[in-house]
Scaffold this active site. Structure first.
Site, PDB file in Angstrom:
ATOM      1  N   LEU A  25     -73.241  12.914 -77.650  1.00 52.79           N
ATOM      2  CA  LEU A  25     -72.503  14.146 -77.933  1.00 52.79           C
ATOM      3  C   LEU A  25     -72.589  15.117 -76.757  1.00 52.79           C
ATOM      4  CD1 LEU A  25     -73.771  14.694 -81.588  1.00 52.79           C
ATOM      5  CD2 LEU A  25     -71.487  13.950 -80.926  1.00 52.79           C
ATOM      6  N   GLY A  26     -73.675  15.023 -76.012  1.00 54.07           N
ATOM      7  CA  GLY A  26     -73.846  15.926 -74.872  1.00 54.07           C
ATOM      8  C   GLY A  26     -74.986  15.444 -74.002  1.00 54.07           C
ATOM      9  N   VAL A  33     -77.944  14.465 -76.256  1.00 51.19           N
ATOM     10  CA  VAL A  33     -77.816  14.588 -77.698  1.00 51.19           C
ATOM     11  C   VAL A  33     -76.923  13.445 -78.172  1.00 51.19           C
ATOM     12  CG1 VAL A  33     -77.081  16.055 -79.619  1.00 51.19           C
ATOM     13  CG2 VAL A  33     -78.067  17.114 -77.599  1.00 51.19           C
ATOM     14  N   LYS A  48     -81.567  15.025 -80.424  1.00 49.25           N
ATOM     15  CA  LYS A  48     -81.744  15.434 -79.026  1.00 49.25           C
ATOM     16  C   LYS A  48     -82.930  14.640 -78.478  1.00 49.25           C
ATOM     17  CE  LYS A  48     -82.514  19.281 -75.904  1.00 49.25           C
ATOM     18  NZ  LYS A  48     -82.458  20.725 -75.663  1.00 49.25           N
ATOM     19  N   ASP A 140     -79.829  32.616 -73.954  1.00 45.11           N
ATOM     20  CA  ASP A 140     -78.778  31.827 -73.306  1.00 45.11           C
ATOM     21  C   ASP A 140     -77.549  31.715 -74.195  1.00 45.11           C
ATOM     22  OD1 ASP A 140     -77.713  30.333 -71.209  1.00 45.11           O
ATOM     23  OD2 ASP A 140     -78.550  28.438 -71.934  1.00 45.11           O
ATOM     24  N   LYS A 142     -73.918  31.729 -75.081  1.00 47.34           N
ATOM     25  CA  LYS A 142     -72.648  31.568 -74.379  1.00 47.34           C
ATOM     26  C   LYS A 142     -71.772  30.669 -75.234  1.00 47.34           C
ATOM     27  CE  LYS A 142     -74.880  28.017 -71.618  1.00 47.34           C
ATOM     28  NZ  LYS A 142     -75.399  27.669 -70.319  1.00 47.34           N
ATOM     29  N   ASN A 145     -72.756  27.172 -76.362  1.00 48.73           N
ATOM     30  CA  ASN A 145     -73.852  27.024 -77.321  1.00 48.73           C
ATOM     31  C   ASN A 145     -73.471  27.459 -78.735  1.00 48.73           C
ATOM     32  OD1 ASN A 145     -75.424  26.070 -75.303  1.00 48.73           O
ATOM     33  ND2 ASN A 145     -76.494  27.989 -74.910  1.00 48.73           N
ATOM     34  N   ASP A 160     -78.956  25.111 -78.960  1.00 45.98           N
ATOM     35  CA  ASP A 160     -79.633  25.101 -77.666  1.00 45.98           C
ATOM     36  C   ASP A 160     -80.639  26.238 -77.472  1.00 45.98           C
ATOM     37  OD1 ASP A 160     -80.540  24.455 -75.210  1.00 45.98           O
ATOM     38  OD2 ASP A 160     -78.579  23.940 -74.408  1.00 45.98           O
ATOM     39  N   THR A 182     -76.703  31.423 -67.974  1.00 43.91           N
ATOM     40  CA  THR A 182     -75.517  31.246 -67.146  1.00 43.91           C
ATOM     41  C   THR A 182     -75.134  32.621 -66.626  1.00 43.91           C
ATOM     42  OG1 THR A 182     -74.945  29.439 -68.591  1.00 43.91           O
ATOM     43  CG2 THR A 182     -73.198  30.268 -67.188  1.00 43.91           C
TER      44      THR A 182
HETATM   45  C1  PIT Z   1     -75.180  18.859 -82.983  1.00 41.82           C
HETATM   46  C2  PIT Z   1     -74.055  18.446 -82.281  1.00 41.82           C
HETATM   47  C3  PIT Z   1     -74.003  18.666 -80.915  1.00 41.82           C
HETATM   48  C4  PIT Z   1     -75.060  19.274 -80.263  1.00 41.82           C
HETATM   49  C5  PIT Z   1     -76.161  19.677 -80.992  1.00 41.82           C
HETATM   50  C6  PIT Z   1     -76.224  19.459 -82.356  1.00 41.82           C
HETATM   51  C7  PIT Z   1     -77.256  20.309 -80.291  1.00 41.82           C
HETATM   52  C8  PIT Z   1     -78.118  21.068 -80.916  1.00 41.82           C
HETATM   53  C9  PIT Z   1     -79.276  21.688 -80.299  1.00 41.82           C
HETATM   54  C10 PIT Z   1     -79.597  21.532 -78.959  1.00 41.82           C
HETATM   55  C11 PIT Z   1     -80.712  22.148 -78.466  1.00 41.82           C
HETATM   56  C12 PIT Z   1     -81.527  22.926 -79.294  1.00 41.82           C
HETATM   57  C13 PIT Z   1     -81.199  23.077 -80.627  1.00 41.82           C
HETATM   58  C14 PIT Z   1     -80.075  22.462 -81.118  1.00 41.82           C
HETATM   59  O1  PIT Z   1     -82.618  23.543 -78.761  1.00 41.82           O
HETATM   60  O2  PIT Z   1     -72.900  18.290 -80.221  1.00 41.82           O
HETATM   61  O3  PIT Z   1     -75.235  18.655 -84.309  1.00 41.82           O
HETATM   62  O4  PIT Z   1     -81.061  22.055 -77.160  1.00 41.82           O
END
Ligand code: PIT
Length: 352
Positions: A25-26, A33, A48, A140, A142, A145, A160, A182
């Site tokens: 996802l990222g 993630v 994550k 952070d 933005k 997030n 995040d 950022t």
């Molecule tokens: C999802 C879908 C997605 C990204 C996330 C969750 C990320 C969540 C996240 C990331 C972090 C954090 C807390 C939550 O500290 O695309 O369900 O770095």
């Protein structure tokens, strides 16, 4: 397509026995993630995965992020369900939100009004007010997030917490802060290296509200040093024609959050009581075409900046690799990775 384990290493069997790992996802420099499905219940999650080896020297930041996530429970904050820890990785099993980034949702909508923006900001203020009541500063905030809960639902989820801090004292001195956050959303006191507190998040919410109403950011310069100067001066405009049809109430709301003096700046509670949020002052005129046109232009410019960032990152990597080779020849392999998310950072837009 299923996610490839980060850096070719295998995932912890405890995790893969319980969850079937799906697509990515990222991704950041030290983490990714992935979507995952509980093999027994079929429920989907976001996991994550943090690479501990890459994180050397930043273990405290990771501990902090986990502590924050463990502590919080709020409808607008991504939930942490489980955590696994092995020799090389940390796995955070979190609530899956699949609505994507906020701006994509706005672009896809047919109509979009001040009232929509006001409701989105009210949710962000609610979540951040909760964090602040728990002594947590996000640091952070933005648009990237702020995730949408689902395609159908305009509920916003704050994510995040990698840079967040549990404020043990009322004020924290900035340490290496310019490298964090950022640039475009960072509060002026942070750039001035003055002590800062929760008020930095309120500044960022002001910047987000500004962008939600026009589609471009209040401060912009190709050069980060110039961008910093603009932010520290705190001068921004409600440019014509983009702001001509936006209510005075909306502008007044933004002015109270994007206030240079953190002591005078509205906190979340004050902002939640502003008439643009709860007094029916947000207009219902459709501003979709103006805002999305500017979002597209901002993104095009942002992508150019990203290309530039990637080039710089590659140059740095080449240098670093030359260094590693040299060090390897000397039989000492020590290298320090740069800041997380190198390729996803970078300032966005600016007045058109
Ligand atoms: C999802 C879908 C997605 C990204 C996330 C969750 C990320 C969540 C996240 C990331 C972090 C954090 C807390 C939550 O500290 O695309 O369900 O770095």
């Amino acid at each position: 397509m299923n996610a490839m384990p980060l850096f070719g290493k295998k995932y912890d069997p405890r995790v893969t026995q319980k969850y079937s790992i799906k697509e990515t996802l990222g991704r950041g420099a030290f983490s990714e993630v992935v979507k995952a499905q509980d093999r027994e219940t079929g429920t989907q999650y976001a996991i994550k995965i943090i690479d501990k080896k890459q994180l050397k020297g930043k273990e405290e930041a990771l501990q902090n992020e986990i502590e924050v996530l463990r502590k919080v429970s709020h409808p607008n904050i991504v939930k942490l369900y489980e955590m696994y820890d092995d020799k090389s990785k940390v796995y955070l099993v979190m609530e899956l939100v699949c609505g994507g980034e906020l701006f994509d949702r706005i672009v896809e909508k047919g109509t979009y009004t001040e009232k929509d923006a006001s409701e989105l900001i009210a949710q962000i203020l609610g979540g951040v007010n909760y964090l602040h009541s728990q002594g947590i500063v996000h640091r952070d905030l933005k648009p990237e997030n702020l995730l949408c809960y689902s395609k159908e639902d305009s509920k916003i989820m704050i994510s995040d917490f990698g840079l967040s801090k549990i404020a043990s004292e009322p004020e924290t001195m900035p340490a290496m802060q310019t490298a964090c956050g950022t640039p475009g959303y960072v509060a002026p006191e942070v750039l001035r290296r003055q002590p800062y507190n929760q008020a930095v998040d309120c500044w960022s919410i002001g910047v987000i509200a500004y962008i939600l109403l026009c589609g471009y950011p209040p401060f912009y310069d190709e050069e980060d040093s110039e961008l910093f100067k603009q932010i520290m001066k705190g001068t921004y405009e409600f440019d014509s024609p983009y702001w001509d049809d936006i209510s005075d109430s909306a502008k007044n709301f933004i002015t109270h959050l994007m206030e240079l003096d953190p002591k005078k700046r509205y906190n979340c509670e004050q902002a939640l009581k502003h008439p643009w949020i709860c007094g029916g002052m947000a207009r219902t005129t459709n501003i979709h075409s103006t805002v999305t046109e500017q979002i597209h232009k901002t993104r095009a410019r942002c992508n150019w900046k990203r290309v530039g960032n990637v080039v710089v990152a590659m140059q740095k990597m080449k240098l670093l690799m030359g260094q590693v080779h040299k060090e390897h020849d000397n039989d000492t392999t020590k290298s320090d990775a740069a800041e997380d998310k190198t390729t996803t950072q970078g300032a966005t837009g600016g007045p058109p």
